[in-house]
Design a protein around this motif. Structure first.
Motif, mmCIF file in Angstrom:
data_model
loop_
_atom_site.group_PDB
_atom_site.id
_atom_site.type_symbol
_atom_site.label_atom_id
_atom_site.label_comp_id
_atom_site.label_asym_id
_atom_site.label_seq_id
_atom_site.Cartn_x
_atom_site.Cartn_y
_atom_site.Cartn_z
ATOM 1 N N UNK A 15 0.828 -1.209 0.000
ATOM 2 C CA UNK A 15 0.000 0.000 0.000
ATOM 3 C C UNK A 15 0.867 1.266 0.000
ATOM 4 N N UNK A 16 2.024 1.179 -0.651
ATOM 5 C CA UNK A 16 2.912 2.332 -0.731
ATOM 6 C C UNK A 16 3.761 2.542 0.500
ATOM 7 N N UNK A 17 3.762 1.582 1.403
ATOM 8 C CA UNK A 17 4.556 1.683 2.626
ATOM 9 C C UNK A 17 6.023 1.380 2.372
ATOM 10 N N UNK A 18 6.798 1.360 3.437
ATOM 11 C CA UNK A 18 8.238 1.125 3.362
ATOM 12 C C UNK A 18 8.589 -0.290 3.807
ATOM 13 N N UNK A 19 9.527 -0.913 3.101
ATOM 14 C CA UNK A 19 10.068 -2.205 3.508
ATOM 15 C C UNK A 19 9.204 -3.387 3.140
ATOM 16 N N UNK A 20 9.647 -4.543 3.607
ATOM 17 C CA UNK A 20 8.973 -5.817 3.341
ATOM 18 C C UNK A 20 8.126 -6.228 4.545
ATOM 19 N N UNK A 21 6.899 -6.633 4.269
ATOM 20 C CA UNK A 21 6.002 -7.150 5.288
ATOM 21 C C UNK A 21 5.963 -8.663 5.113
ATOM 22 N N UNK A 22 6.228 -9.402 6.189
ATOM 23 C CA UNK A 22 6.173 -10.864 6.144
ATOM 24 C C UNK A 22 4.788 -11.277 6.631
ATOM 25 N N UNK A 23 4.057 -11.979 5.773
ATOM 26 C CA UNK A 23 2.697 -12.413 6.088
ATOM 27 C C UNK A 23 2.690 -13.935 6.187
ATOM 28 N N UNK A 24 2.477 -14.438 7.401
ATOM 29 C CA UNK A 24 2.391 -15.878 7.640
ATOM 30 C C UNK A 24 0.911 -16.232 7.812
ATOM 31 N N UNK A 25 0.333 -16.815 6.788
ATOM 32 C CA UNK A 25 -1.089 -17.154 6.800
ATOM 33 C C UNK A 25 -1.332 -18.315 7.764
ATOM 34 N N UNK A 26 -2.299 -18.136 8.661
ATOM 35 C CA UNK A 26 -2.668 -19.224 9.571
ATOM 36 C C UNK A 26 -3.371 -20.337 8.822
ATOM 37 N N UNK A 27 -4.161 -19.946 7.831
ATOM 38 C CA UNK A 27 -4.937 -20.909 7.056
ATOM 39 C C UNK A 27 -4.763 -20.637 5.575
ATOM 40 N N UNK A 28 -4.733 -21.683 4.784
ATOM 41 C CA UNK A 28 -4.716 -21.561 3.332
ATOM 42 C C UNK A 28 -6.089 -21.079 2.883
ATOM 43 N N UNK A 29 -6.108 -20.255 1.857
ATOM 44 C CA UNK A 29 -7.383 -19.710 1.369
ATOM 45 C C UNK A 29 -8.401 -20.797 1.042
ATOM 46 N N UNK A 30 -7.939 -21.971 0.645
ATOM 47 C CA UNK A 30 -8.869 -23.047 0.291
ATOM 48 C C UNK A 30 -9.670 -23.525 1.508
ATOM 49 N N UNK A 31 -9.176 -23.254 2.726
ATOM 50 C CA UNK A 31 -9.899 -23.654 3.932
ATOM 51 C C UNK A 31 -10.846 -22.578 4.438
ATOM 52 N N UNK A 32 -10.728 -21.389 3.870
ATOM 53 C CA UNK A 32 -11.557 -20.271 4.306
ATOM 54 C C UNK A 32 -12.756 -20.125 3.385
ATOM 55 N N UNK A 33 -13.902 -19.786 3.964
ATOM 56 C CA UNK A 33 -15.051 -19.560 3.091
ATOM 57 C C UNK A 33 -14.900 -18.199 2.423
ATOM 58 N N UNK A 34 -15.780 -17.864 1.545
ATOM 59 C CA UNK A 34 -15.654 -16.639 0.757
ATOM 60 C C UNK A 34 -15.691 -15.357 1.582
#
Length: 115
Positions: A15-34
Motif C-alpha cells: 500500500x505504498x509503505x516502506x520495507x517488506x512485510x512478512x505475512x504468515x497465513x494461519x490458514x490456506x485460502x482453500x480452507x476459508x469460506x468466501x
C-alpha cells in the motif's frame, strides 16, 4: 484438523509503505469460506510499514502481539502496544508501522473479512 503447512508471503512496499512485510497465513485460502480474505500473523521489521489505505467491501481487525505500533486511524495518529486491538471498517482508512529506531520486530495478528 492440525495444520502444519502454512503459506508465507513477503510483500514489498505494501500500500505504498516502506520495507517488506512478512505475512504468515494461519490458514490456506482453500480452507476459508468466501467471507474471510486473510487471517495471518504479520511481521514488520524496524522502519517497515503498511501505507495508508482505505478498506472497501471488507473490515480489518488487528491485534498487536509484540512491539509498539505507530497507527494512523483515519488521520489520527496513536501508539499501540501488545494486547491492543484496532478495527478498520469498510469505508475507513488506516496505516500501521514499526518505528525506524524500534528495538524489535512488530508482530501483528490480522483478520480481514468481507462485508
Amino acid at each position: 484438523m492440525l495444520i502444519k503447512n502454512s503459506k508465507t508471503d513477503i510483500c514489498a512496499n505494501r500500500f505504498g509503505g516502506d520495507g517488506d512485510i512478512i505475512i504468515e497465513h494461519y490458514l490456506d485460502e482453500s480452507l476459508l469460506n468466501d467471507s474471510v480474505v486473510m487471517y495471518a500473523k504479520l511481521t514488520l521489521k524496524p522502519g517497515c510499514n503498511l501505507g495508508y489505505h482505505q478498506h472497501t467491501g471488507n473490515n480489518e481487525t488487528i491485534v498487536v502481539l509484540r512491539g509498539t505500533a505507530e497507527y494512523n486511524d483515519n488521520g489520527t495518529p496513536m501508539l499501540l502496544h501488545p494486547g491492543d486491538t484496532v478495527h478498520c471498517p469498510s469505508g475507513e482508512s488506516h496505516s500501521i508501522g514499526n518505528a525506524k529506531d524500534a528495538a524489535e520486530d512488530l508482530l501483528l495478528q490480522a483478520l480481514i473479512i468481507k462485508c
